[in-house]
Write an enzyme that holds these catalytic residues in place. Structure first.
Site, PDB file in Angstrom:
ATOM      1  N   GLU A  36       1.197  -1.388   0.378  1.00  0.00           N
ATOM      2  CA  GLU A  36       0.279   0.205   0.021  1.00  0.00           C
ATOM      3  C   GLU A  36       0.716   0.623  -0.189  1.00  0.00           C
ATOM      4  O   GLU A  36       0.537   2.371  -0.621  1.00  0.00           O
ATOM      5  CB  GLU A  36      -1.321  -0.215   1.144  1.00  0.00           C
ATOM      6  CG  GLU A  36      -2.562  -1.064   1.242  1.00  0.00           C
ATOM      7  CD  GLU A  36      -2.885  -0.655  -0.087  1.00  0.00           C
ATOM      8  OE1 GLU A  36      -3.438  -0.028  -0.204  1.00  0.00           O
ATOM      9  OE2 GLU A  36      -2.413  -2.573  -0.853  1.00  0.00           O
ATOM     10  N   TRP A  86       2.253   1.697  -3.548  1.00  0.00           N
ATOM     11  CA  TRP A  86       0.622   2.217  -3.922  1.00  0.00           C
ATOM     12  C   TRP A  86       1.051   4.184  -4.092  1.00  0.00           C
ATOM     13  O   TRP A  86       0.570   4.366  -4.873  1.00  0.00           O
ATOM     14  CB  TRP A  86      -0.362   2.089  -3.370  1.00  0.00           C
ATOM     15  CG  TRP A  86      -0.667   0.591  -4.817  1.00  0.00           C
ATOM     16  CD1 TRP A  86      -0.867  -0.521  -4.089  1.00  0.00           C
ATOM     17  CD2 TRP A  86      -1.507   0.602  -5.686  1.00  0.00           C
ATOM     18  NE1 TRP A  86      -1.550  -1.746  -4.764  1.00  0.00           N
ATOM     19  CE2 TRP A  86      -1.875  -0.634  -6.017  1.00  0.00           C
ATOM     20  CE3 TRP A  86      -1.282   1.242  -7.254  1.00  0.00           C
ATOM     21  CZ2 TRP A  86      -2.824  -1.262  -7.275  1.00  0.00           C
ATOM     22  CZ3 TRP A  86      -2.493   1.254  -8.066  1.00  0.00           C
ATOM     23  CH2 TRP A  86      -2.925  -0.168  -8.180  1.00  0.00           C
ATOM     24  N   TRP A  97     -21.452  12.326 -18.725  1.00  0.00           N
ATOM     25  CA  TRP A  97     -22.347  11.817 -17.248  1.00  0.00           C
ATOM     26  C   TRP A  97     -23.304  12.499 -16.804  1.00  0.00           C
ATOM     27  O   TRP A  97     -23.652  13.452 -17.301  1.00  0.00           O
ATOM     28  CB  TRP A  97     -20.831  12.406 -16.521  1.00  0.00           C
ATOM     29  CG  TRP A  97     -19.505  12.134 -16.320  1.00  0.00           C
ATOM     30  CD1 TRP A  97     -18.973  12.105 -17.149  1.00  0.00           C
ATOM     31  CD2 TRP A  97     -19.443  10.847 -15.721  1.00  0.00           C
ATOM     32  NE1 TRP A  97     -17.281  11.932 -17.049  1.00  0.00           N
ATOM     33  CE2 TRP A  97     -17.570  10.699 -16.456  1.00  0.00           C
ATOM     34  CE3 TRP A  97     -19.932   9.608 -15.335  1.00  0.00           C
ATOM     35  CZ2 TRP A  97     -16.977   9.371 -15.798  1.00  0.00           C
ATOM     36  CZ3 TRP A  97     -18.478   8.567 -15.010  1.00  0.00           C
ATOM     37  CH2 TRP A  97     -17.133   8.614 -15.434  1.00  0.00           C
ATOM     38  N   ASN A 149     -11.128   2.222   3.556  1.00  0.00           N
ATOM     39  CA  ASN A 149     -10.441   2.080   2.157  1.00  0.00           C
ATOM     40  C   ASN A 149     -11.226   1.447   1.102  1.00  0.00           C
ATOM     41  O   ASN A 149     -11.799   1.832  -0.070  1.00  0.00           O
ATOM     42  CB  ASN A 149      -8.691   1.331   2.361  1.00  0.00           C
ATOM     43  CG  ASN A 149      -8.782   1.764   0.750  1.00  0.00           C
ATOM     44  OD1 ASN A 149      -8.356   3.254  -0.094  1.00  0.00           O
ATOM     45  ND2 ASN A 149      -8.183   0.836   0.251  1.00  0.00           N
ATOM     46  N   TRP A 163     -17.016  11.849 -11.965  1.00  0.00           N
ATOM     47  CA  TRP A 163     -15.894  11.203 -11.086  1.00  0.00           C
ATOM     48  C   TRP A 163     -15.330  12.207 -10.001  1.00  0.00           C
ATOM     49  O   TRP A 163     -14.990  12.355  -8.771  1.00  0.00           O
ATOM     50  CB  TRP A 163     -14.612  10.155 -11.422  1.00  0.00           C
ATOM     51  CG  TRP A 163     -13.910  10.052 -12.082  1.00  0.00           C
ATOM     52  CD1 TRP A 163     -13.838  10.377 -13.876  1.00  0.00           C
ATOM     53  CD2 TRP A 163     -12.451  11.416 -11.799  1.00  0.00           C
ATOM     54  NE1 TRP A 163     -12.802  11.279 -14.129  1.00  0.00           N
ATOM     55  CE2 TRP A 163     -12.127  11.359 -13.092  1.00  0.00           C
ATOM     56  CE3 TRP A 163     -11.764  12.002 -10.784  1.00  0.00           C
ATOM     57  CZ2 TRP A 163     -10.898  12.572 -13.418  1.00  0.00           C
ATOM     58  CZ3 TRP A 163     -10.805  12.817 -11.187  1.00  0.00           C
ATOM     59  CH2 TRP A 163     -10.158  12.833 -12.269  1.00  0.00           C
ATOM     60  N   TRP A 176     -10.497   7.379  -7.399  1.00  0.00           N
ATOM     61  CA  TRP A 176     -11.450   7.300  -7.937  1.00  0.00           C
ATOM     62  C   TRP A 176     -11.024   7.679  -9.497  1.00  0.00           C
ATOM     63  O   TRP A 176     -12.128   6.938 -10.315  1.00  0.00           O
ATOM     64  CB  TRP A 176     -11.856   9.442  -7.619  1.00  0.00           C
ATOM     65  CG  TRP A 176     -12.344  10.034  -6.819  1.00  0.00           C
ATOM     66  CD1 TRP A 176     -12.258   9.726  -5.563  1.00  0.00           C
ATOM     67  CD2 TRP A 176     -13.892   9.184  -6.197  1.00  0.00           C
ATOM     68  NE1 TRP A 176     -12.703  10.117  -4.222  1.00  0.00           N
ATOM     69  CE2 TRP A 176     -14.024   9.588  -5.096  1.00  0.00           C
ATOM     70  CE3 TRP A 176     -14.687   8.809  -7.121  1.00  0.00           C
ATOM     71  CZ2 TRP A 176     -15.669   9.065  -4.330  1.00  0.00           C
ATOM     72  CZ3 TRP A 176     -16.579   9.175  -6.729  1.00  0.00           C
ATOM     73  CH2 TRP A 176     -16.976   9.532  -5.066  1.00  0.00           C
TER      74      TRP A 176
END
Length: 441
Positions: free
Chosen positions: A263, A266, A294, A329, A347, A370
């Site tokens: 993580e 990441w 959208w 998370n 988003w 996102w």
């Protein structure tokens, strides 16, 4: 601001995302430069003016942390210079003293920060004053982890492999800045600007302590997806503001939890993506996804934002966010997927809502998450993967412990019906994405 009364040559250490005395690379370099060090922090008007809430929890966190650093500095005979203003104006004012010989700071890779630092660099260059920057916010800096052809990675797994291969003792070496705090410059500082003077008020939301719990890390791989238990480290806010060294965190990951270390990688990855592809902070990483039409519905946005969608896991997450400035998370992924796929809302609107409320908000990771949910980012979930929030609830909160904590009316007539049918919404999302991606720009 009037120039402070420096009566001897000094160097500045500019605190930003590194709010600690320990293992701080720029601070260590400043303290070992041979000149007294004036540590400074700027409550940046350019950033603060964009915040929507006067009780923004991050400003309270920063203010309390700076006060703590000030108290600690006095025990070593030094003091912080704390200013509310525009960084370039602050630096120009400080240079008027004629005593600043260099400025030290740690790198910040956000687009605004890059522009800000370029203007500071230009100002200092014009006066022949060095501007020293260091890698401290990430383990490996953007540009260090590259493909063999010299281009940046855009997929996490090969990035992670190269990150491990590329890791050196230098990347992980501590910078023992805490051993040299006797070199802080002793001068009579001004008071820290009050929250009220900057247009803010104290938030009731507080951050967890920066504790690297061996017990949590040992169980992290098994419990990290269960929102009802303390299965995650809750250190994200401390990594974001640098109250904890990323190198100390990485060493703990190597020792106690490979999954937790992943993580952190990441986190590095998203910082690298932001630096190499700054457009992706506002537009789809993969441009064809900006063709998705959208929906526009203020009512649907507000229903989602208030946690009244009729999907318990989504609602619990949104209410946890509003109450605590934090969201688990796993729940973040479900909430974001619901927003983009079930509601077909842009988003960017969801990302901005998180940005306004997350205590641990970090642009690179927030946008990365996102865009993953929307399917538009690097390493994105395929557009036809649509989380089922009901099955996610059954999988990760089967006993509804998390839901009942945040949605007390769950299971009663007061709880709303789902605002949208899952089967319909899933098919609508797939059809909409498929049609948009099939068109030519």
């Amino acid at each position: 601001m009037a120039p402070p009364p420096f009566d001897t040559p000094v160097v500045l250490h500019w605190f930003r995302r590194d709010l600690r005395w320990q293992d701080n690379r720029a601070l260590h370099a400043a303290l070992t430069s041979g000149l007294p060090v004036v540590p400074m922090f700027v409550f940046d008007q350019d950033i603060l003016s964009n915040l929507d809430h006067p009780s923004d929890a991050r400003v309270t966190f920063l203010h309390e942390r700076i006060a703590q650093l000030q108290t600690e500095a006095t025990t070593h005979g030094g003091s912080l210079l704390v200013v509310h203003g525009k960084p370039l104006d602050v630096v120009r004012s400080l240079l008027e003293s004629g005593m600043v010989r260099a400025v030290y700071t740690n790198e910040d890779y956000e687009p605004y920060a890059q522009t800000r630092d370029a203007s500071i660099q230009e100002e200092l260059d014009a006066k022949g004053i060095p501007f020293h920057t260091f890698t401290d916010h990430v383990v490996q800096a953007p540009g260090e982890v590259m493909k063999p052809d010299g281009t940046p990675y855009t997929v996490f797994t090969p990035f992670s492999k190269r990150w491990h291969l590329n890791l050196s003792e230098e990347n992980m070496a501590s910078a023992p800045s805490e051993e040299h705090l006797d070199r802080l410059h002793s001068w009579t500082s001004t008071e820290i600007p009050s929250l009220a003077s900057m247009g803010f008020e104290k938030s009731e939301i507080s951050a967890p302590e920066a504790v690297l719990s061996k017990d949590v890390l040992a169980k992290y791989a098994d419990l990290r997806d269960v929102p009802s238990v303390q299965g995650t480290s809750r250190l994200s806010v401390h990594l974001r503001f640098g109250t904890l060294s990323i190198r100390e965190a990485a060493r703990a990951g190597f020792k106690h939890s490979e999954k937790w270390l992943t993580e952190l990688i990441w986190r590095d990855f998203y910082q690298h993506i932001m630096h190499a592809f700054p457009h992706s902070m506002t537009d789809a990483f993969r441009p064809q996804y900006d063709r998705v039409p959208w929906r526009h519905s203020d009512a649907d946005f507000e229903t989602w934002a208030q946690g009244k969608t009729g999907y318990p896991l989504v609602d619990a997450g949104m209410r946890e966010l509003l109450a605590t400035g934090f969201m688990h998370n796993r729940v973040r992924m479900v909430v974001a997927s619901f927003f983009c796929k079930h509601l077909l809302l842009d988003w960017r609107l969801g990302e901005r809502h998180f940005a306004a409320h997350l205590l641990d908000f970090e642009l690179a990771s927030n946008v990365g998450g996102w865009q993953w949910a929307a399917g538009s980012g690097c390493d994105a979930a395929p557009y036809f993967r649509v989380f089922n929030p009901t099955s996610q609830l059954q999988k990760f909160d089967r006993q509804h412990e998390y839901v009942k904590q945040w949605v007390p009316e769950f299971g009663t007539p007061a709880y709303p019906e789902p605002m949208v049918d899952h089967k319909m919404a899933r098919q609508r999302a797939i059809d909409t994405y498929k049609a948009a991606l099939a068109t030519t720009p």
